[in-house]
Design a protein around this motif. Structure first.
Motif, PDB file in Angstrom:
ATOM      1  N   ARG A  61      56.812 134.731 116.318  1.00 31.45           N
ATOM      2  CA  ARG A  61      55.498 135.227 115.910  1.00 31.45           C
ATOM      3  C   ARG A  61      55.106 134.633 114.554  1.00 31.45           C
ATOM      4  O   ARG A  61      55.970 134.393 113.708  1.00 31.45           O
ATOM      5  CB  ARG A  61      55.591 136.756 115.786  1.00 31.45           C
ATOM      6  CG  ARG A  61      54.333 137.487 115.462  1.00 31.45           C
ATOM      7  CD  ARG A  61      54.614 138.985 115.521  1.00 31.45           C
ATOM      8  NE  ARG A  61      55.543 139.405 114.473  1.00 31.45           N
ATOM      9  CZ  ARG A  61      55.183 139.776 113.251  1.00 31.45           C
ATOM     10  NH1 ARG A  61      53.911 139.784 112.905  1.00 31.45           N
ATOM     11  NH2 ARG A  61      56.084 140.164 112.368  1.00 31.45           N
ATOM     12  N   ARG A  66      63.494 136.002 109.752  1.00 28.05           N
ATOM     13  CA  ARG A  66      64.911 136.361 109.703  1.00 28.05           C
ATOM     14  C   ARG A  66      65.558 136.162 111.078  1.00 28.05           C
ATOM     15  O   ARG A  66      66.761 135.944 111.192  1.00 28.05           O
ATOM     16  CB  ARG A  66      65.074 137.803 109.245  1.00 28.05           C
ATOM     17  CG  ARG A  66      64.283 138.806 110.080  1.00 28.05           C
ATOM     18  CD  ARG A  66      64.176 140.139 109.389  1.00 28.05           C
ATOM     19  NE  ARG A  66      63.330 141.071 110.104  1.00 28.05           N
ATOM     20  CZ  ARG A  66      62.634 142.040 109.512  1.00 28.05           C
ATOM     21  NH1 ARG A  66      62.674 142.188 108.216  1.00 28.05           N
ATOM     22  NH2 ARG A  66      61.902 142.862 110.224  1.00 28.05           N
ATOM     23  N   HIS A 112      68.773 139.228 110.678  1.00 27.09           N
ATOM     24  CA  HIS A 112      68.498 140.249 111.690  1.00 27.09           C
ATOM     25  C   HIS A 112      69.599 140.068 112.746  1.00 27.09           C
ATOM     26  O   HIS A 112      69.354 139.554 113.828  1.00 27.09           O
ATOM     27  CB  HIS A 112      67.110 140.001 112.277  1.00 27.09           C
ATOM     28  CG  HIS A 112      66.570 141.106 113.134  1.00 27.09           C
ATOM     29  ND1 HIS A 112      67.318 142.194 113.526  1.00 27.09           N
ATOM     30  CD2 HIS A 112      65.352 141.276 113.689  1.00 27.09           C
ATOM     31  CE1 HIS A 112      66.569 142.978 114.283  1.00 27.09           C
ATOM     32  NE2 HIS A 112      65.375 142.453 114.391  1.00 27.09           N
ATOM     33  N   GLY A 138      59.576 139.391 120.213  1.00 25.88           N
ATOM     34  CA  GLY A 138      58.583 140.445 120.131  1.00 25.88           C
ATOM     35  C   GLY A 138      58.458 140.915 118.697  1.00 25.88           C
ATOM     36  O   GLY A 138      59.407 140.738 117.923  1.00 25.88           O
ATOM     37  N   THR A 146      63.177 147.576 117.947  1.00 34.43           N
ATOM     38  CA  THR A 146      64.493 147.661 117.295  1.00 34.43           C
ATOM     39  C   THR A 146      64.877 149.118 117.027  1.00 34.43           C
ATOM     40  O   THR A 146      65.996 149.537 117.319  1.00 34.43           O
ATOM     41  CB  THR A 146      64.509 146.835 115.987  1.00 34.43           C
ATOM     42  OG1 THR A 146      64.081 145.512 116.282  1.00 34.43           O
ATOM     43  CG2 THR A 146      65.900 146.791 115.381  1.00 34.43           C
TER      44      THR A 146
HETATM   45  C1  NCD Z   1      61.284 140.651 114.681  1.00 34.80           C
HETATM   46  C2  NCD Z   1      61.506 141.194 113.303  1.00 34.80           C
HETATM   47  O1  NCD Z   1      61.156 142.316 112.989  1.00 34.80           O
HETATM   48  O2  NCD Z   1      62.103 140.452 112.531  1.00 34.80           O
HETATM   49  N1  NCD Z   1      61.039 141.613 115.642  1.00 34.80           N
HETATM   50  C3  NCD Z   1      62.073 142.279 116.220  1.00 34.80           C
HETATM   51  O3  NCD Z   1      62.925 142.839 115.586  1.00 34.80           O
HETATM   52  N2  NCD Z   1      62.129 142.257 117.554  1.00 34.80           N
HETATM   53  C4  NCD Z   1      60.350 139.527 114.723  1.00 34.80           C
HETATM   54  C5  NCD Z   1      58.926 139.720 114.286  1.00 34.80           C
HETATM   55  O4  NCD Z   1      58.590 140.692 113.623  1.00 34.80           O
HETATM   56  O5  NCD Z   1      58.131 138.841 114.600  1.00 34.80           O
END
Ligand code: NCD
Length: 318
Positions: free
Chosen positions: A223, A169, A136, A264, A59
Motif C-alpha cells: 500500500r 515495515r 512487522h 492489506g 492484525t
Molecule cells: C500493514 C501494516 O500495518 O504495516 N498492514 C498489516 O499489518 N496487515 C501494511 C499497511 O498498513 O499497509
C-alpha cells in the motif's frame, strides 16, 4: 525443535531454524483452525494484553482470535481512550500494565524501536505487531507460510516486493526473512519510494514493473503509506496506478504460476487492480489472512513455552 526467543521483536533476531520451527507449528494450527472445535489449551491460565497505538483491523483481530483459540485471557486496551491521551508515557503505561502480571504483551506503535524499548522494561513476553517503519515480524512470517504452502518451499524463489518500500515495515521484515531463507528478492518501485541505504540489503532494484516482474514466482504488492509521507512522493494516484498498479498485463511478465500477495489494507485501483486481487487462481490475499491467525498462535505458543521454562528455572526468592 529450536526456538530460543524470549520476545518476538523482529525477524532480525531469528535464526533460520527458528523460522522453520515456527512455520511447522503454524501448519498444525492451520489444521486446528479448519476444524469445528478450534480450541487448544496452550495458553490456558495466561493473560494476553493487546496494546495498539495505531489503527489496525486484521492484525489486532488476528492476535485476539489467536489468543482466544489457545485459551488465554485476552484483553484489548483501547489506547485511544487510555491515559496516553492524558500525557502518560509509553513506559509508564507499560509499567502499570506490568504490575497486573500479563504474560504476553502484543504492541503496535508508530515509533520505530518503541516496542524494543518496552520489552526491556516488562517481565513478560512481548510481540511486535508493527513499530513505525522498522519491523512487522508476524506479517513476514505469515507471508512466508503462505509462500511455503503455495510453492512447496521457501528457498530459491524469485520474489518481487513492489511499491512503497521506503515507508513499509512489511517490506523490511520480508526482505530480512526471505534473505535469511536464501531467496532472491527484488524491489520494484519509483526511486522516490526506495529507502536511501538500499545497497546494504543486497537486493536488485527496478523502477520498471515489466522488468522487475520478469520470471518471478511471487509478486508482493504494498500500500502507498500516505500517513508516513510528508510531501509529494508520487505525481498522482492515477499516474501511479498506470506505472506501478498490478494488473493482468503487468503480471503477465511473471511466471505463469506466480502468486499475488498483499498484506492489506488494499487500495483497489491504486496499487492493485480489484479484479486481480479477487482472482482466486492468482491471488493468495485471503490465505494470507488465514495464515495470520495460525502464525500468531504458533508465535505465542512458543514464547509461552519459553516463558514457563524461564519461570520454573528462576531461583526461588526468599
Ligand atoms: C500493514 C501494516 O500495518 O504495516 N498492514 C498489516 O499489518 N496487515 C501494511 C499497511 O498498513 O499497509
Amino acid at each position: 525443535m529450536v526456538f530460543r526467543q524470549k520476545h518476538l521483536l523482529g525477524i532480525e533476531h531469528l535464526h533460520p531454524q527458528e523460522i522453520t520451527t515456527l512455520l511447522d507449528l503454524a501448519d498444525q494450527y492451520v489444521d486446528l483452525n479448519r476444524r469445528d472445535v478450534k480450541h487448544s489449551e496452550a495458553l490456558r491460565g495466561l493473560t494476553q494484553i493487546n496494546m495498539f497505538f495505531e489503527n489496525s483491523t486484521r492484525t489486532q483481530a488476528s492476535f485476539e482470535i489467536a489468543g482466544k483459540r489457545l485459551g488465554a485471557d485476552v484483553m484489548n486496551m483501547a489506547m485511544q481512550a487510555s491515559s496516553i491521551k492524558k500525557g502518560e508515557t509509553l513506559i509508564d503505561t507499560a509499567m502499570t500494565l506490568n504490575a497486573m502480571h500479563p504474560d504476553l504483551l502484543v504492541v503496535r506503535h508508530p515509533h520505530s524501536g518503541a516496542v524494543d524499548l518496552l520489552a526491556q522494561k516488562v517481565n513478560c513476553a512481548v510481540l511486535n505487531a508493527g513499530d513505525g517503519k522498522h519491523e512487522h515480524p508476524t506479517q513476514a512470517l505469515l507471508d512466508a507460510l503462505t509462500i511455503r504452502r503455495a510453492k512447496g518451499r521457501l528457498h530459491r524463489l524469485n520474489i518481487a516486493i513492489c511499491g512503497d518500500i521506503s515507508h513499509s515495515r512489511v517490506a523490511r521484515s520480508n526482505l530480512i526473512l526471505l534473505g535469511k531463507m536464501e531467496n532472491r528478492v527484488r524491489l520494484v518501485g519509483p526511486a522516490t519510494l526506495m529507502p536511501s541505504q538500499i545497497d546494504q540489503f543486497g537486493v536488485e532494484v527496478y523502477e520498471d514493473m515489466a522488468e522487475g516482474l520478469k520470471d518471478v514466482d511471487v509478486v508482493m504488492m504494498l500500500r502507498l503509506q500516505r500517513e508516513r509521507m510528508d510531501g509529494g512522493f508520487i505525481p498522482s494516484e492515477r499516474e501511479y496506478y498506470h506505472r506501478y498498479g498490478l494488473d493482468a498485463d503487468k503480471l503477465s511478465h511473471a511466471k505463469a504460476d506466480a502468486i499475488v500477495m498483499h498484506p492489506g489494507p488494499m487500495n483497489r485501483g491504486v496499487e492493485i487492480d480489484g479484479e486481480l486481487a479477487d482472482d482466486i487462481n492468482r491471488s493468495v490475499i485471503q490465505e494470507q489472512v488465514e495464515m495470520g491467525v495460525a502464525v500468531r498462535m504458533a508465535a505465542m505458543d512458543l514464547l509461552a513455552r519459553n516463558l514457563r521454562d524461564s519461570r520454573s528455572n528462576a531461583p526461588v526468592e526468599v
